[in-house]
Design an enzyme around this catalytic site. Structure first.
Site, PDB file in Angstrom:
ATOM      1  N   VAL A  12       3.624   0.187 -14.463  1.00 42.89           N
ATOM      2  CA  VAL A  12       4.298   1.486 -14.412  1.00 42.89           C
ATOM      3  C   VAL A  12       3.470   2.526 -13.663  1.00 42.89           C
ATOM      4  O   VAL A  12       3.980   3.563 -13.253  1.00 42.89           O
ATOM      5  CB  VAL A  12       4.614   1.988 -15.843  1.00 42.89           C
ATOM      6  N   SER A  13       2.199   2.231 -13.466  1.00 43.24           N
ATOM      7  CA  SER A  13       1.278   3.171 -12.831  1.00 43.24           C
ATOM      8  C   SER A  13       1.135   2.878 -11.341  1.00 43.24           C
ATOM      9  O   SER A  13       0.584   1.836 -10.968  1.00 43.24           O
ATOM     10  CB  SER A  13      -0.098   3.074 -13.504  1.00 43.24           C
ATOM     11  N   PRO A  14       1.595   3.786 -10.457  1.00 47.67           N
ATOM     12  CA  PRO A  14       1.398   3.545  -9.020  1.00 47.67           C
ATOM     13  C   PRO A  14      -0.072   3.486  -8.647  1.00 47.67           C
ATOM     14  O   PRO A  14      -0.454   2.762  -7.727  1.00 47.67           O
ATOM     15  CB  PRO A  14       2.113   4.725  -8.356  1.00 47.67           C
TER      16      PRO A  14
END
Length: 220
Positions: A12-14
Site C-alpha cells: 500500500v506504500s508507494p
C-alpha cells in the site's frame, strides 16, 4: 559477522515500492559486498496504529506536499504512475499472501511476487486487496493452482497471526512508525533502524560500504 538489511514493506506504500526498486537495482552490488537483503511483509495500518502515526493523506499539509514529493520520487526511481482513485487499500490480503510466500518459497520468488504486486497495484492501477486482482498479480509468478493455494493460505489463522506478530515486532522491538522500515546490521553485529526510501547514503556509511555521495558540480 554478516551484514544484513531487513526491509519491512507494505504494497500500500508507494515509498515501499521505491525502496524495493532501489534495492533490487543494487542487489548484485550488495551481494558482492557480502550484504544480505531480506524482504519482510508487514501491515502498515497496524504499524500506524501501534506507533500512533498518521498516514500522510490524512493530514492536509502532508497530503498537499505529497503531490510534489511523490512525483519527484517517481522520477528519481524510474517510475511514472498516478495515485489510483481507490487508494488507500486495506492491504491485509496481499500482505498475508506475501507472508505465506516468504515461508514456502525461495527469497528470489518472494522478491518476484513483491515486484508483481507493486507493479499491478501502482502501474496496473488494480486494487490488489481484491482476490481476483491479487490472483492476477501472482499469476505472473506462479501457476493458477499455486495462486489458489497462496490466496487460500492467506486466510488461515496461522498466516494471519504471523503477519500480526511480525508487524508488532517491527513496532515494539525495532521502533517502526511507517514503511519502508529497515533494520540494518553492520559487520560488528550492531543494528540500527532506518526509515524511508532516501536514506541510502546513511545506510551505506553505517555498513561501511564504498559509495559516492551526491556532489554539487560548480560551474566552470
Amino acid at each position: 559477522m554478516g551484514k544484513k538489511i531487513e526491509c519491512y514493506l507494505d504494497c500500500v506504500s508507494p515509498y515501499s515500492f521505491y525502496a524495493f526498486t532501489y534495492l533490487q537495482k543494487n542487489a548484485a552490488a550488495l551481494e558482492s559486498l557480502d550484504v544480505e537483503i531480506e524482504y519482510i511483509p508487514v501491515f502498515l495500518g497496524g504499524i500506524n496504529v501501534g506507533s500512533g502515526n498518521k498516514p500522510p493523506w490524512t493530514l492536509p499539509a502532508k497530503a498537499a506536499y505529497s503531490k510534489y514529493d511523490g512525483k519527484r520520487a517517481q522520477k528519481y526511481f524510474g517510475h511514472d504512475f498516478e495515485i489510483p482513485p481507490w487508494f488507500p487499500i486495506l492491504s491485509l490480503l496481499p500482505q498475508r499472501a506475501l507472508t505465506h510466500i516468504k515461508n514456502t518459497h525461495p527469497k528470489q520468488t518472494l522478491a518476484a511476487a513483491f515486484q508483481s504486486c507493486f507493479e499491478t497495484m501502482w502501474k496496473g492501477q488494480l486494487d490488489i486487496s481484491k482476490p481476483e486482482n491479487l490472483a492476477r498479480a501472482l499469476g505472473t509468478v506462479f501457476g493458477a493452482e499455486e495462486v489458489e493455494k497462496i490466496i487460500a493460505a492467506a486466510g488461515t489463522p496461522e498466516v494471519k497471526a504471523e503477519l500480526v506478530a511480525t508487524t508488532e515486532r517491527a513496532v515494539k522491538e525495532l521502533g517502526a512508525f511507517g514503511c519502508p522500515w529497515f533494520w540494518v546490521v553492520n559487520g560488528e553485529g550492531k543494528g540500527e533502524p532506518f526509515f524511508g526510501s532516501d536514506r541510502w547514503h546513511f545506510m551505506w556509511e553505517f555498513l561501511g560500504l564504498p559509495f559516492e555521495d551526491l556532489r554539487l558540480k560548480a560551474r566552470i
